[in-house]
Scaffold this active site. Structure first.
Site, short mmCIF file in Angstrom:
data_model
loop_
_atom_site.label_atom_id
_atom_site.label_comp_id
_atom_site.label_asym_id
_atom_site.label_seq_id
_atom_site.Cartn_x
_atom_site.Cartn_y
_atom_site.Cartn_z
N ALA A 66 39.24 16.61 -20.91
CA ALA A 66 40.11 17.59 -20.27
C ALA A 66 40.53 18.64 -21.30
CB ALA A 66 41.34 16.88 -19.73
N GLY A 105 36.64 13.22 -18.66
CA GLY A 105 36.18 14.04 -17.53
C GLY A 105 34.73 14.47 -17.70
N GLU A 108 32.73 11.74 -16.46
CA GLU A 108 32.90 11.69 -15.00
C GLU A 108 32.03 12.76 -14.32
OE1 GLU A 108 37.25 11.62 -15.24
OE2 GLU A 108 37.19 9.76 -14.08
N GLU A 128 40.46 7.63 -21.85
CA GLU A 128 41.79 7.91 -21.29
C GLU A 128 42.83 6.86 -21.63
OE1 GLU A 128 38.95 8.38 -19.84
OE2 GLU A 128 38.97 10.34 -18.84
#
Ligand SMILES: NC(=O)c1ccc[n+]([C@@H]2O[C@H](COP(=O)([O-])OP(=O)(O)OC[C@H]3O[C@@H](n4cnc5c(N)ncnc54)[C@H](O)[C@@H]3O)[C@@H](O)[C@H]2O)c1
Length: 695
Positions: A66, A105, A108, A128
């Site tokens: 992120a 992310g 992901e 995370e």
């Protein structure tokens, strides 16, 4: 090539559209990156000449997470979820082509693609948990479907990335590719088209989670296996629950569960503390009057004076970083002893499989032992780690001054002596600085760099840079007795001693701190470090500590003698409460006419930790620490303060400084002891309703 947004380009190579993210330094998922992927994908999907899409990145890495500058701000559209839905729902195959690290992310995004390829050096991870969170964009639901529940648990709960070979073995990537990455991605996409492979949506994969459904003990056993290292943290359990949801619920319901578990963490004090700490650590690297572009000396060669407990460990840090290091001792036997311990340390690491036997030899070859001082003449930095005595230190520094090259940094590992006085033994005090390593020096991450009154900016910049290069977390502090960490620790120690005389016992005091989240309490820590060290220092300074002195007089020096504040069974480090010590304590209390009473855990916690915060306030006011968050970094990395409580200053702010100050005043009233006088800064902030960290 079409520019979709400032950070995303769309290119056509035959029938394949290539979406390239270019958002240096780490291709973080900033709003314009999400927008670019979103719009670029829509364009590619609508373009009949495009049959497949490749997502790849420019620069040194795939998307590595992120955008931290968006943390704490209201979410900006499009959300990552919307982008991932679009990728996964794309009617044309989407291939992620990965180099560098696909993290958080970023992974992901790759998991939402239908296929993934990566270069050999690529790494894949969901870190995370390290911020007290869980991968909240489908990571906990997709990863188990592709690598299976056991591997997903390990990756998500540890937060540690895996390499390309491992990723391939577990099905996380489809192929390891070589050469130009975008071209390799396109070639793979062409193959998918040619072979008419289906759109492989991870959400629809059932095999691996069906296998886990039949083995619920996977989760029980996993919980057991991580219980010790995750104690006190909230995120690991929610990560496990999310993977359980992936196994037991349909995909969309699993996503909802992931969201709930994520929001629970986002609001938790543990994650707030961990996210605060993430920034605190980055901040600690900054020295306001020594900007990042301050020229630092290049370190090609190091030297360490003294091959004792600390010198050996310090030398290992340099060798581990590939920097040749010369170790100087007074006599060959001391040298052999010191380097023998270094070798045994490396061999122990190799026997645990963490390094290879070849690494042991390579690192040992970088460490040159000698008794000849002239060998340090070409060192770029010299770190002194001899006995803690001022005359010896001064003699060593005068000698360094005579031999070291003119622009070498001369550092001392002293823990209590005045760095300025040590510097005065040289004709170049501007090149002198303290580098206070923590024991064991090859393991502990904290490095307190102690800036002397005359240390030059280049000297400071060099000590900070070399600290990072050898894998430490350097924090710059000023000269005072004990610097930041030990100075605060001393306050805690004073209360620990009083508490046992007033009625508590060592194991109760220690338990309050281990329950708080410390790896051990003050008494077990004393036993580990060796009680004779402090005893000798006290004798030298004419100071008494009746209980500790009496324990030492019995030859009980801690773990190394099988007994100290606790006793130890042979070969076991578990502290066992000892009635003999209780007897000493009650005798000393009686001699001092102290009427022992029951002391509750809360009082113990407050009396141990509030004085540390108060000392921290003094340290700030005296500008010994640059900022409150630096104190927290020191305590987390140097003393095992639980990171999910941020650090002493963050923790104090969370309690509220007024409440903390008032409690100190209550102790003062109760005891009449000036020890409890709140520091002026604490008083002012409490009155103003403010905290150490602003606000
Ligand atoms: N032990 C710790 O936990 C710790 C932690 C932080 C800092 N320190 C500091 O590190 C320094 C070293 O501590 P230590 O625990 O490693 O001590 P140590 O006694 O284990 O080692 C000191 C070594 O220095 C050698 N030495 C003494 N005089 C010398 C000289 N003139 N030239 C070359 N070698 C000489 C000795 O032979 C010995 O091997 C001290 O300043 C200490 O305060 C220690």
């Amino acid at each position: 090539m079409t520019k979709i947004t400032e950070s995303v380009d769309l290119d056509r190579r035959g029938h394949v559209a290539v979406l390239t993210v270019n958002n240096p330094p780490v291709n973080a998922l900033s709003r314009h990156v999400r927008q670019g992927l979103h719009d670029g994908l829509k364009q590619a999907a609508a373009d009949t000449a495009v049959h497949a899409v490749v997502i790849t990145c420019a620069g040194r890495t795939f998307i590595a997470g992120a955008d931290i500058t968006e943390f704490g701000k209201p979410p900006a559209e499009p959300s990552l979820h919307a982008v991932l839905d679009l990728i996964e729902g794309c009617p044309k195959p989407v291939v992620a082509a990965v180099h560098g690290t696909a993290l958080g992310g970023g992974l992901e995004v790759a998991l939402a693609c239908h296929y993934r390829v990566g270069v050999k050096a690529a790494r894949f991870g969901l870190p995370e948990v390290k911020l007290g969170l869980l991968p909240g964009a489908g990571g906990t639901q997709r990863l188990p479907r592709v690598v299976g529940a056991p591997k997903a648990l390990q990756m998500i709960v540890s937060g540690d990335p895996i390499g390309a070979d491992e990723a391939l073995a577990h099905g996380l990537i489809d192929e390891i590719v070589e050469g130009d990455l975008a071209a390799a991605g396109v070639a793979f996409a062409d193959k998918v088209l040619r072979e008419k492979r289906p759109l492989r949506k991870i959400r629809d994969l059932g095999d691996k989670i069906a296998a886990a459904r039949g083995e619920p003990e996977i989760f029980t056993e996993f919980r057991k296996s991580v219980a010790r290292q995750t104690r006190g943290f909230r995120a690991p359990e929610n990560c496990i629950k999310a993977v359980e949801a992936a196994v037991t619920l349909p995909f969309d319901e699993g996503l909802k569960r992931e969201r709930e578990l994520f929001l629970e963490l986002l609001d938790s004090p543990e994650s707030k503390a961990q996210r605060y700490f993430f920034f605190a650590e980055r901040e600690a690297a900054k020295v306001p009057d020594v900007p990042a572009d301050t020229p630092a000396r290049e370190i090609r060669k190091a030297a360490v004076i003294g091959a004792g407990t600390m010198g050996g460990g310090i030398a290992m840090n340099f060798a581990n970083a590939g920097i040749p290091v010369t170790v100087v001792e007074v006599a060959p036997d001391a040298l052999d002893r010191g380097l023998g311990i270094v070798r045994r340390n490396y061999e122990a690491t190799a026997s645990r499989g963490r390094i290879t036997p070849a690494d042991v030899e390579k690192r040992m070859a970088l460490i040159q032992g000698t008794t000849d001082w002239n060998a340090i003449a070409d060192a770029d930095i010299v770190i002194e780690a001899v006995f803690e005595e001022m005359p010896i230190k001064k003699e060593v520094f005068a000698r360094l001054d005579a031999i070291a090259k003119p622009d070498a940094v001369l550092a001392t590992n002293t823990s209590t002596l005045d760095v300025n006085e040590i510097a005065s033994a040289t004709r170049r005090p501007e090149s002198v600085i303290g580098t206070h390593f923590f024991s064991p020096a090859n393991v502990m991450r904290l490095l307190e760099n102690v800036r002397g009154a005359r240390s030059s900016k280049t000297t400071v910049a060099t000590a900070m840079a070399v600290g990072r290069r050898i894998g430490k977390v350097p924090v710059l502090v000023g000269v005072c007795y004990g610097f930041v960490g030990n100075r605060m620790l001393h306050q805690r120690g004073l209360q620990a001693e009083k508490l046992i005389l007033e009625g508590a016992l060592p194991h109760q005091v220690d338990k309050v701190l281990t329950d708080f989240g410390f790896p051990m309490g003050p008494f077990a820590m004393g036993d580990l470090a060796g009680l004779d060290v402090g005893w000798r220092i006290r004798k030298g300074r004419g100071v008494k500590s009746p209980v500790a002195d009496r324990i030492c007089e019995l030859g009980r020096f801690g773990q190394k003698t099988g007994a100290g504040y606790f006793r130890y069974d042979k070969g076991d480090r578990t502290p066992i409460p000892d009635p003999d010590v209780e007897k000493i304590i009650t005798e000393v209390a009686a001699e001092q006419s102290i009427v022992r009473r029951h002391i509750g855990d809360e009082e113990i916690r407050e009396r141990l930790l509030y004085p540390m915060v108060n000392e921290g306030a003094k340290i700030l006011e005296e500008k010994i620490a640059i900022r409150a968050s630096d104190i927290d970094v020191i305590w987390v990395y140097g003393y095992g303060w639980p990171v999910y409580r941020g650090g002493p200053m963050f923790w104090a702010d969370a309690i509220g400084l007024r409440a903390l100050r008032d409690r100190m005043l209550a102790f003062k009233k109760q005891t009449g002891d000036a020890f409890w006088t709140p520091a002026p800064l604490l008083d002012r902030l409490a009155d103003a309703g403010k905290g150490f960290l602003g606000g």
